[in-house]
Write an enzyme that holds these catalytic residues in place. Structure first.
Site, PDB file in Angstrom:
ATOM      1  N   ARG A   1       0.863  -1.196   0.000  1.00  0.00           N
ATOM      2  CA  ARG A   1       0.000   0.000   0.000  1.00  0.00           C
ATOM      3  C   ARG A   1       0.894   1.239   0.000  1.00  0.00           C
ATOM      4  O   ARG A   1       1.964   1.221   0.619  1.00  0.00           O
ATOM      5  CB  ARG A   1      -0.916   0.027   1.237  1.00  0.00           C
TER       6      ARG A   1
ATOM      7  N   GLN B   1     -14.931   1.198   7.962  1.00  0.00           N
ATOM      8  CA  GLN B   1     -14.077   0.926   9.136  1.00  0.00           C
ATOM      9  C   GLN B   1     -14.686   1.509  10.411  1.00  0.00           C
ATOM     10  O   GLN B   1     -14.416   1.019  11.511  1.00  0.00           O
ATOM     11  CB  GLN B   1     -12.668   1.520   8.928  1.00  0.00           C
TER      12      GLN B   1
ATOM     13  N   ASP C   1      -2.430   8.672   8.441  1.00  0.00           N
ATOM     14  CA  ASP C   1      -1.590   7.686   7.751  1.00  0.00           C
ATOM     15  C   ASP C   1      -0.235   8.264   7.383  1.00  0.00           C
ATOM     16  O   ASP C   1       0.749   7.535   7.268  1.00  0.00           O
ATOM     17  CB  ASP C   1      -2.295   7.166   6.504  1.00  0.00           C
TER      18      ASP C   1
ATOM     19  N   ASN D   1      -5.382  11.086   5.939  1.00  0.00           N
ATOM     20  CA  ASN D   1      -6.092  10.055   6.707  1.00  0.00           C
ATOM     21  C   ASN D   1      -7.225   9.547   5.827  1.00  0.00           C
ATOM     22  O   ASN D   1      -7.417   9.992   4.691  1.00  0.00           O
ATOM     23  CB  ASN D   1      -6.605  10.626   8.033  1.00  0.00           C
TER      24      ASN D   1
HETATM   25  O1  MRU Z   1      -7.425   1.976   4.821  1.00  0.00           O
HETATM   26  P1  MRU Z   1      -7.176   1.826   6.285  1.00  0.00           P
HETATM   27  O2  MRU Z   1      -8.300   1.165   7.001  1.00  0.00           O
HETATM   28  O3  MRU Z   1      -5.844   1.201   6.579  1.00  0.00           O
HETATM   29  O4  MRU Z   1      -7.120   3.323   6.802  1.00  0.00           O
HETATM   30  C1  MRU Z   1      -6.823   3.556   8.143  1.00  0.00           C
HETATM   31  C2  MRU Z   1      -6.897   4.974   8.524  1.00  0.00           C
HETATM   32  O5  MRU Z   1      -7.076   5.861   7.726  1.00  0.00           O
HETATM   33  C3  MRU Z   1      -6.626   5.260   9.975  1.00  0.00           C
HETATM   34  O6  MRU Z   1      -7.392   6.334  10.413  1.00  0.00           O
HETATM   35  C4  MRU Z   1      -5.148   5.603  10.116  1.00  0.00           C
HETATM   36  O7  MRU Z   1      -4.345   4.582   9.605  1.00  0.00           O
HETATM   37  C5  MRU Z   1      -4.768   5.843  11.497  1.00  0.00           C
HETATM   38  S1  MRU Z   1      -4.663   4.327  12.358  1.00  0.00           S
HETATM   39  C6  MRU Z   1      -4.156   4.503  13.927  1.00  0.00           C
END
Ligand code: MRU
Length: 363
Positions: free
Chosen positions: A95, A202, A243, A253
């Site tokens: 990713r 999520q 992120d 994020n």
């Molecule tokens: O695509 P994801 O589910 O990995 O995205 C996660 C997020 O955007 C979270 O808010 C971010 O990683 C912070 S996690 C502590």
């Protein structure tokens, strides 16, 4: 519930041969513990979001590259290092946005370099120690983020959050949810609004799941309901994760976060990003340097429906993240304190604090 099954979101099994985690794509319906052994399984688990959330991805990658390195059959350092780098590149391709993936892999590579004069067998042992340290550090760091976030909370507060930045996204406490867990420990009465977070949900699948399991008052809302909830005065503060954070404080994020921040500003509600310093990428000057992952369109049109919910063949845009401009962020809560505008200076000061801390403790 989840807590009884798995103390830590990511760990290595007793034999040291596989990563143990919970398949987050099946939650909340099924709590399936999975073992990831091969490099392909590990990369796929990250790409498919069985393991997700920036810090959890980082720890998974650290153990992942250790498992890969363990399989390399040579005593020659140069051959070992060349193969290690190939495996590292393979995992790094899972990713693009969460910097913790690259950060953790770089930490592991530095461990190889720092031990290059030792026999390969010992380098492998050092890699395991490093992966364990990255995991333990995540637990400590998230707790410290929680302590700093707790200072902003009062008993009776209502917090809105987006996506999942809780224990499932880290090893134990989460980032955005750490303050909430600590508030619960203090006996505070805290209410949480969880944006469902389309398209992969999520918020409703994971945030509501883990808070509910802890007995924390959580209410799921569709993403487009955040405005009415804020307008009604039901939200005191917003906490989200990140992120990747640029040197100027712009924060990538989950898609939809920047809209939440704009709304919060409009309604005069403080908006905080909660993240470890490992999520801050000083190589990115601003948010425009951050690569945003594009995911397949079927996640928007088909994934949760019995029938497609858009005309066959229609164009779909599915960016997985957006960037919240620093001017819409009240503060960035880290393990070393809260950075406030102007971010370039305050972020640099936090890194300085980290450096002094490491020197003091001989790390
Ligand atoms: O695509 P994801 O589910 O990995 O995205 C996660 C997020 O955007 C979270 O808010 C971010 O990683 C912070 S996690 C502590």
């Amino acid at each position: 519930m989840f807590r009884k099954k798995l103390e830590e979101t990511i760990s290595l099994d007793k034999g040291g041969d596989a990563i143990i985690t919970i398949d987050q794509t099946l939650l909340p319906g099924e709590e399936k513990i999975i073992k990831l052994r091969t490099q392909e399984q590990i990369r796929n688990a990250i790409y498919k979001l069985k393991v997700r959330g920036a810090p959890a991805i980082g720890v998974c990658a650290a153990y992942g590259i250790y498992l890969g390195a363990k399989e390399i059959e040579t005593d020659d350092f140069d051959k070992f290092y060349a193969e290690f780098k190939e495996k590292k590149d393979y995992l790094a391709g899972a990713r693009p946005t969460a910097v913790n993936l690259f950060w953790a892999l770089d930490q592991m590579e530095k461990t190889v370099q720092a031990n290059k004069d030792k026999p390969v067998k010992e380098i492998k042992e050092e890699l395991l120690k490093k992966a364990d340290a990255i995991k333990e550090d995540d637990i400590r760091t998230c707790r410290m983020i929680g302590e700093n976030a707790l200072m902003l909370l009062d008993d009776g507060d209502s917090v809105l959050t987006h996506c999942n930045a809780g224990r499932l996204a880290t090893i134990k406490y989460g980032t955005a949810l750490a303050g909430i867990y600590l508030a619960k420990e203090q006996g505070y009465d805290i209410r949480v609004f969880a944006d469902e977070t389309r398209p992969l949900l999520q918020g409703s699948r994971l945030t509501a799941y883990e808070l509910n399991a802890e007995g924390i008052d959580v209410t799921v809302i569709c993403d487009n309901m955040a405005s009415i909830v804020m307008k009604k005065g039901l939200v005191d503060i917003v906490f989200t994760g990140a992120d990747r954070i640029a040197a100027n404080g712009d924060s990538a994020n989950k898609i939809g976060t920047s809209g939440v921040a704009i709304l919060a500003k409009y309604y005069g509600i403080p908006f905080y990003i909660c993240a470890p310093l490992s999520t801050i990428d000083l190589n990115c000057e601003s948010g425009s340097d951050i690569v945003i992952e594009e995911r397949p369109g079927f996640e928007v049109t088909e994934k949760w429906y019995e029938e497609p919910m858009a005309p066959h063949g229609v164009k779909v845009l599915n960016p997985a993240f957006d960037v919240t401009d620093n001017e819409n962020i009240s503060g960035i809560i880290t393990e070393y304190g809260i950075a406030r505008p102007p971010y370039r200076e305050s972020i640099a000061a936090l890194f300085e604090k980290q450096k002094e801390d490491k020197e003091r403790n001989g790390i």
